[in-house]
Design an enzyme around this catalytic site. Structure first.
Site, PDB file in Angstrom:
ATOM      1  N   ASP A 383      -3.425  -6.147 -41.712  1.00  0.00           N
ATOM      2  CA  ASP A 383      -2.705  -5.573 -42.847  1.00  0.00           C
ATOM      3  C   ASP A 383      -1.695  -4.531 -42.408  1.00  0.00           C
ATOM      4  OD1 ASP A 383      -5.017  -4.092 -42.011  1.00  0.00           O
ATOM      5  OD2 ASP A 383      -4.687  -2.740 -43.705  1.00  0.00           O
ATOM      6  N   GLU A 384      -0.680  -4.401 -43.208  1.00  0.00           N
ATOM      7  CA  GLU A 384       0.258  -3.268 -43.136  1.00  0.00           C
ATOM      8  C   GLU A 384       0.783  -2.980 -41.729  1.00  0.00           C
ATOM      9  OE1 GLU A 384      -1.373  -0.657 -46.875  1.00  0.00           O
ATOM     10  OE2 GLU A 384      -2.476  -0.434 -45.017  1.00  0.00           O
ATOM     11  N   ALA A 385       1.001  -4.023 -40.948  1.00  0.00           N
ATOM     12  CA  ALA A 385       1.621  -3.825 -39.624  1.00  0.00           C
ATOM     13  C   ALA A 385       3.131  -3.881 -39.833  1.00  0.00           C
ATOM     14  CB  ALA A 385       1.142  -4.905 -38.659  1.00  0.00           C
TER      15      ALA A 385
END
Ligand code: TNX
Length: 607
Positions: A383-385
């Site tokens: 997530d959220e990279a």
């Protein structure tokens, strides 16, 4: 926006999704008194339990008011042969001994038939007769006249991997199952059918009555879980064990541990010792953090296994890795160690996807964690990279998926990994807030299965109401009804129920710092989500659920569990007794010991 950042919530209260300068989540520390005021503290004695009061709602219930069972002081637990079944019997004895004061010896039972495990709770005398009738359980209820058979649910029916049948007659309580997990779930049901005082850690003088009748029960979804973020704030082994106990009560069978994030690395890795040693020494707000040794982690896994809970370890990659970069700057783009991070922003950190050393790290870490983990899953985050975009992101995820496959485990990732190629058996954990998500539907067509954690229903770090002293609101406010009112089998457009492996309730802990706060966010929403994951859709009914849930307040109080006294739930009312003042625990059956023993969490909730 890169493809890995799809379906971040789109409501007005949405957090930023660009990842350029993601806003920190507000962290507000409530004074202990605020939490205590918001928590359920004052509960009156509860009404008698009915067979249909169980949470999650069983598949079928046939009450027989003429068939109540009363636990005699000389009760024994008899159980089929085999270590796993015997362990469940031991667990039941451990649950019942403190409050009942009964010795409850555990003894063997003759085999009840192929593929069938049986556990009975009975008086010594009645038990002798039961033993003689041991084989009868496959054909008819042992005490025939009192137990009623539910149409189509003969004891020989397929109870599946986790189902059970519970027969309550004046002579005995009998749990039948095809597996030890099924017996265990039956035991949790039995526990709820006893008066709430059974939760007392010390003896209570009560009549231990179990309502008569038959329950036949099995789960709707095989994956029923909760997640604890031990990275933002560290939680001790004891805390985690207690959370596992809470899951087991409500027949949840997976504990997802979010073990790594920017603020801390929480699991020892022998081949990269500074991950835990250096990367574990921080947390949100600047506290000392901590980590689990491999022995600690094994203890958590063992405790969970005994409760038929599978631990799902998450190593969040390639983003959410600041703590790893602090420990090993060679993993960082530019090879420069960042400062430790104790804030609550997301999306700024990543391991360098262009450097081979990164894959040595991924291989070593996932290999060690896989070796420590008996369960079939490895969660790789994803997530959220925000700073690893396009092919760099999908290439990293695909390679990591291959590394997981080589460990023999099945990969789970947050749904941001959808654009990466399908890997055999892979599971996406969906945390969006809008069920129209074509990219997810497409992944499912390619073979992915889903764990549903809709941010606006299942995120237990969301506040209940605007005045909830801790928590976030980027996915909205989640009161009990909102947690309960959705259908996991029909939530995502174009995704059939068969693709849904199950439901998971994540608890992120940017704002959650103590066990009491964890419990406050879990209760009473966790049971609501557990019911969605376990119970057949036909049982879904908010009004009925609310009433059943109300009866659990006194159980939690008696067990010393902190909970939010949600105004939507008709909790038993505290008798107005001005002189006495608020007391955290009022046993349902008055017992001097129970009333005087401080609850385990009382110190953190005194107000
Ligand atoms: C989003 S959900 C995150 C977490 C935060 C959470 C706070 C997900 C996969 N990532 O990093 O803790 O929001 O609600």
């Amino acid at each position: 926006m890169h493809p890995g950042a799809v379906a971040v919530p789109t409501t007005p209260s949405t957090r930023p999704e660009t990842g350029q300068e993601p806003a920190g989540l507000p962290v507000h520390r409530p004074p202990a008194a605020d939490l205590a005021r918001a928590a359920g503290e004052f509960l009156a004695p509860s009404a008698p339990v009915r067979l249909g009061d169980v949470v999650p709602a069983p598949e079928s219930v046939a009450e027989d008011p003429a068939a109540d069972f009363t636990l005699p002081a000389d009760a024994v637990i008899r159980v089929s042969a085999g270590a796993a079944a015997r362990d469940v019997a031991g667990h039941l004895a451990e649950l019942l001994r403190p409050a009942t004061g009964c010795p409850l010896p555990v003894t063997g039972l003759p085999p009840a038939g192929a593929d069938r495990l049986t556990l009975t709770l009975t008086g010594v005398t009645a038990g002798a007769g039961t033993e003689a009738a041991g084989d009868a359980v496959t054909a008819a209820p042992a005490t025939g006249g009192n137990a009623r058979t539910i149409a189509g649910t003969d004891p020989a029916d397929d109870l599946g991997d986790e189902g059970y049948r519970l027969d309550v007659t004046p002579a005995e309580v009998r749990i039948t199952a095809g597996t030890a997990a099924g017996l265990f779930h039956g035991v949790q049901t039995l526990r709820q059918l006893l008066p709430a005082a059974v939760e007392s850690p010390t003896p209570v003088d009560a009549r231990w009555v179990v309502p008569g009748g038959v329950i036949v029960d099995r789960p709707r979804f095989p994956y029923r879980g909760a997640m604890l973020d031990v990275a933002r704030h560290f939680f001790t082994v004891a805390d985690v064990l207690r959370v596992i106990d809470h899951l087991a009560r409500y027949k949840l069978n997976h504990l997802h541990l979010h073990l790594t994030d920017d603020q801390g690395w929480r699991i020892a890795v022998d081949s990269w010792p500074a991950l835990a040693g250096v990367g574990g020494a921080t947390e949100v707000g600047g506290g000392p953090g901590g980590h689990y040794t491999t022995a600690d982690y094994r203890r958590i896994v063992r405790h969970a296994a005994r409760r038929h809970v599978t631990v799902v370890p998450e190593i969040d990659l390639p983003g959410h890795t600041n703590s790893a970069l602090v420990a090993y700057p060679e993993l960082a783009p530019g090879k420069v160690a960042p400062p430790p991070y104790t804030g609550t922003e997301v999306g700024f950190s990543y391991v360098d996807p262009a450097d081979e050393r990164t894959y040595d790290f991924v291989d070593d870490v996932l290999g060690e964690v896989a070796a420590l983990t008996p369960g079939p899953w490895l969660h790789i985050g994803g997530d959220e990279a925000f700073k690893v975009r396009g092919a760099a992101y999908t290439g990293f995820v695909e390679r990591t998926q291959r590394i997981v496959a080589a460990t023999g485990k099945t990969v789970i990732g947050w749904h941001q990994i959808a654009p990466a190629a399908h890997a055999a058996g892979r599971v996406l954990q969906w945390w969006g807030t809008n069920g129209d998500d074509p990219e997810i539907a497409e992944s499912v067509r390619r073979g992915a299965r889903l764990i549903l954690s809709p941010g606006n229903h299942a995120y237990l770090d969301m506040k209940y109401a605007p005045d909830t002293p801790i928590g976030h609101d980027w996915a909205g406010l989640i009161d009990v009804r909102r947690a309960y009112d959705w259908d996991p089998g029909a939530h995502l457009t174009g995704v059939p129920a068969e693709a849904v492996l199950g439901v998971e309730a994540p608890l992120w802990t940017e704002s959650v710092t103590t066990l009491a706060e964890v419990e406050f966010m879990l209760f009473p929403r966790l049971p609501a989500l557990a019911e969605l994951a376990w119970s057949p859709r036909a049982t879904h009914d908010w009004a009925g659920f609310r009433d059943r849930l109300a009866g659990h307040g006194p159980r939690w109080s008696t067990a010393g569990i902190t909970f939010h006294r949600s105004p939507e739930v008709p909790w038993p009312v505290e008798p107005t007794d001005g002189d006495r003042g608020p007391s955290r625990r009022i046993p349902t059956q008055p017992g001097p010991d129970a009333a005087e023993t401080p609850a385990p969490t009382a110190a953190t909730t005194d107000g």
